[in-house]
Design a protein around this motif. Structure first.
Motif, PDB file in Angstrom:
ATOM      1  N   MET A   1     -25.498 -26.684 -38.553  1.00 40.76           N
ATOM      2  CA  MET A   1     -24.418 -26.104 -39.356  1.00 40.76           C
ATOM      3  C   MET A   1     -24.257 -27.214 -40.597  1.00 40.76           C
ATOM      4  O   MET A   1     -23.923 -28.436 -40.333  1.00 40.76           O
ATOM      5  N   THR A   2     -24.389 -26.774 -41.903  1.00 40.68           N
ATOM      6  CA  THR A   2     -24.315 -27.485 -43.047  1.00 40.68           C
ATOM      7  C   THR A   2     -22.828 -27.955 -43.313  1.00 40.68           C
ATOM      8  O   THR A   2     -21.861 -27.329 -42.539  1.00 40.68           O
ATOM      9  N   THR A   3     -22.638 -28.891 -43.902  1.00 41.66           N
ATOM     10  CA  THR A   3     -21.043 -29.434 -44.240  1.00 41.66           C
ATOM     11  C   THR A   3     -20.518 -28.303 -44.990  1.00 41.66           C
ATOM     12  O   THR A   3     -19.227 -28.263 -44.717  1.00 41.66           O
ATOM     13  N   THR A   4     -21.038 -27.590 -45.885  1.00 45.21           N
ATOM     14  CA  THR A   4     -20.211 -26.634 -46.555  1.00 45.21           C
ATOM     15  C   THR A   4     -19.864 -25.456 -45.575  1.00 45.21           C
ATOM     16  O   THR A   4     -18.618 -24.928 -45.631  1.00 45.21           O
ATOM     17  N   LYS A   5     -20.716 -24.909 -44.860  1.00 41.74           N
ATOM     18  CA  LYS A   5     -20.538 -24.001 -43.843  1.00 41.74           C
ATOM     19  C   LYS A   5     -19.074 -24.460 -42.807  1.00 41.74           C
ATOM     20  O   LYS A   5     -18.439 -23.522 -42.517  1.00 41.74           O
ATOM     21  N   LYS A   6     -19.347 -25.517 -42.526  1.00 42.47           N
ATOM     22  CA  LYS A   6     -18.375 -26.229 -41.742  1.00 42.47           C
ATOM     23  C   LYS A   6     -17.105 -26.048 -42.246  1.00 42.47           C
ATOM     24  O   LYS A   6     -15.848 -25.709 -41.575  1.00 42.47           O
ATOM     25  N   HIS A   7     -16.917 -26.453 -43.463  1.00 41.37           N
ATOM     26  CA  HIS A   7     -15.604 -26.474 -44.335  1.00 41.37           C
ATOM     27  C   HIS A   7     -15.192 -25.123 -44.677  1.00 41.37           C
ATOM     28  O   HIS A   7     -13.876 -24.953 -44.417  1.00 41.37           O
ATOM     29  N   ILE A   8     -16.170 -24.216 -44.907  1.00 42.46           N
ATOM     30  CA  ILE A   8     -15.550 -22.810 -45.009  1.00 42.46           C
ATOM     31  C   ILE A   8     -14.872 -22.222 -43.880  1.00 42.46           C
ATOM     32  O   ILE A   8     -13.855 -21.704 -43.764  1.00 42.46           O
ATOM     33  N   LEU A   9     -15.438 -22.401 -42.735  1.00 44.31           N
ATOM     34  CA  LEU A   9     -14.924 -22.192 -41.312  1.00 44.31           C
ATOM     35  C   LEU A   9     -13.598 -22.716 -41.074  1.00 44.31           C
ATOM     36  O   LEU A   9     -12.787 -21.941 -40.668  1.00 44.31           O
TER      37      LEU A   9
END
Length: 484
Positions: A1-9
């Motif tokens: 999982m990319t950093t951006t996707k992790k932050h969004i979740l």
């Protein structure tokens, strides 16, 4: 999982938990929430989505956009508490992503995440995200103007300026002239500080103003055509000029008002900042005051300074300043990852406890007329009259779907009825005097707890039967003269 996707979740999960959880159980409160919900409910029922109305009268208190949000939610979810709180909560989540995206763009992903976490767990932001008022919608549009200005100013993508005008139009449609005047003032001061007057010619004035006038001015033009000068006199005169020049609540018109609000609203992060500042002070190493920092500081201080100069002060007025404040705090706390995580975890637990252990029982019992409306159900029939004596609760009308008259003495009627350029203009509920009470109708009277002794002095109590005794009020019944 990319950093951006992790932050969004992470932000989606925190936003859903903090801003949506428990909303179905929090009653609509008085006096502010009930005015908004009742107005939107009456517009929805009438099918007139242009002219706000309350108690059957046209109501020029606020522009129309927030009412449109409420009506849209009522259409989807029904006329209930969850629907009323849906768009403020949604705006709360959207605000997290706006600050995340902006701080990530001007700094980095970690700053973006910290900024969003700090903003979302600030007490005022959490509270307003669960409250049925215009301020979270204004927060989004007002701050979007400044976000897209700075993105346009610091890049070659000058078409971002068009989005400034779009969001300024939405801000004006949400709250009024302040939606363009205050962001415009902040931008002007920043341009003066930078002495970059050449940038003015790149601001897409012609197309931008067309967008602003179309989005922000169309509804005002239609309202003027429909209602004429009374709309301008009431909306601009009373709800803008009068608020700025005459304090609605004089006891709050003190120089330190918004300083106190900042420390309350920025809880718990207001306690962490002195520790970080003390650390910098000891090392004599301060963060670099670069262009972005100056812009954020101007943004935060000018919002607070502007409203401090206004005569009428409300706790929510300076909410837009929380966004730049959260970003600045994220920069100061950049190396304090453990502290940030602990405060976020504490805040989530604290606000959940506050929601279910404080907000739900307190709003349902002390700050709403829902229990009164429920108590009247099954008693009030067609042709009966419902009267209020004491603190008038619009939520009784919202929940009960009955006209409720406000009872005063005949010699007080002129004083409380709406007048031009006066705070009495907000008294648009129907009034009736003691002397006008009809004998040929069944009467139900809601007596506020603070008016019970006055009620006993003003009426022959043996004529009235107690229907229901509640902590906040007592409901009495008097049958029509000559009836059984």
């Amino acid at each position: 999982m990319t950093t951006t996707k992790k932050h969004i979740l992470i932000l989606l999960a925190i936003g859903a938990v903090l801003f949506f959880l428990g909303n179905s159980f929090i009653a609509i409160t008085d006096p502010v929430e009930s005015n908004y919900t009742l107005t939107a409910a009456e517009m929805f029922a009438s099918g007139d989505y242009i002219s706000p109305r309350i108690y059957g009268n046209y109501w020029y208190d606020k522009p129309v956009f927030f009412y449109w949000e409420l009506i849209a939610a009522f259409k989807v979810f029904g006329v209930n508490e969850f629907a009323a709180r849906f768009f403020p909560a949604l705006a709360g989540v959207a605000g997290l992503f706006m600050v995340y995206g902006f701080a990530r763009r001007v700094y980095d992903a970690k700053t973006g995440l910290f900024s969003a976490l700090i903003l979302g767990t600030s007490f005022e932001y959490w509270l307003i995200s669960k409250t049925v008022i215009t301020d979270l919608s204004l927060f989004l549009f007002f701050n979007a103007v400044l976000v897209f200005f700075y993105l346009a100013y610091t890049s070659q993508h000058k078409n971002y300026y068009y989005l400034c005008y779009l969001f300024a139009g939405l801000a004006v449609l949400t709250k009024g002239p302040v939606g363009i005047l205050l962001p415009g003032f902040i931008i002007t001061v920043f341009i003066l500080w930078c002495r970059d007057f050449a940038e003015i010619k790149h601001m897409r004035w012609l197309g931008g103003m067309a967008i602003f006038l179309l989005v922000g001015g169309g509804w005002y033009y239609i309202m003027y055509q429909l209602h004429g000068q009374i709309f301008l006199d009431t909306f601009l005169g009373i709800h803008n000029v009068l608020r700025a020049t005459v304090s609605e609540h004089p006891k709050f018109n003190v120089w330190y008002y918004y300083t106190v609000i900042f420390f309350l609203g920025f809880f718990p992060w207001c306690f962490s900042l002195p520790m970080v500042i003390r650390k910098y002070w000891k090392k004599r190493q301060w963060p670099v005051l670069d262009q972005t920092t100056v812009f954020l500081l101007l943004w935060a201080f000018l919002v607070n300074g502007f409203y401090q100069c206004m005569a009428t002060k409300y706790t929510t007025y300076t909410l837009p300043a929380l966004m730049p404040t959260a970003i600045l705090a994220a920069r100061l706390l950049y190396a304090q990852e453990r502290l940030v995580k602990r405060l976020v975890a504490f805040s989530i637990c604290f606000y959940l406890a506050l929601t279910f252990l404080v907000a739900v029982p307190l709003c349902n019992s002390s700050y709403s007329g829902r229990n009164i409306a429920v108590a009247l159900q099954g008693h009030v029939q067609t042709g009966d009259m419902v009267i209020n004596y004491g603190d008038y609760k619009a939520s009784v009308v919202f929940y009960g779907h009955k006209t409720v008259y406000n009872l005063v003495h005949a010699n007080e009627l002129e004083k409380v009825r709406p007048k031009a350029m006066s705070w009495s203009s907000k008294n648009v509920m129907p009034f009736i005097s003691f002397e006008e009470l009809p004998d040929n109708k069944n009467l139900y009277i809601i007596v506020d707890k603070n008016k019970r002794s006055d009620f006993d002095k003003s009426f022959k109590t043996d004529e009235w039967k107690v229907v229901k005794m509640l902590p906040e009020a007592t409901i009495y019944y008097r049958p029509a003269q000559g009836s059984d």
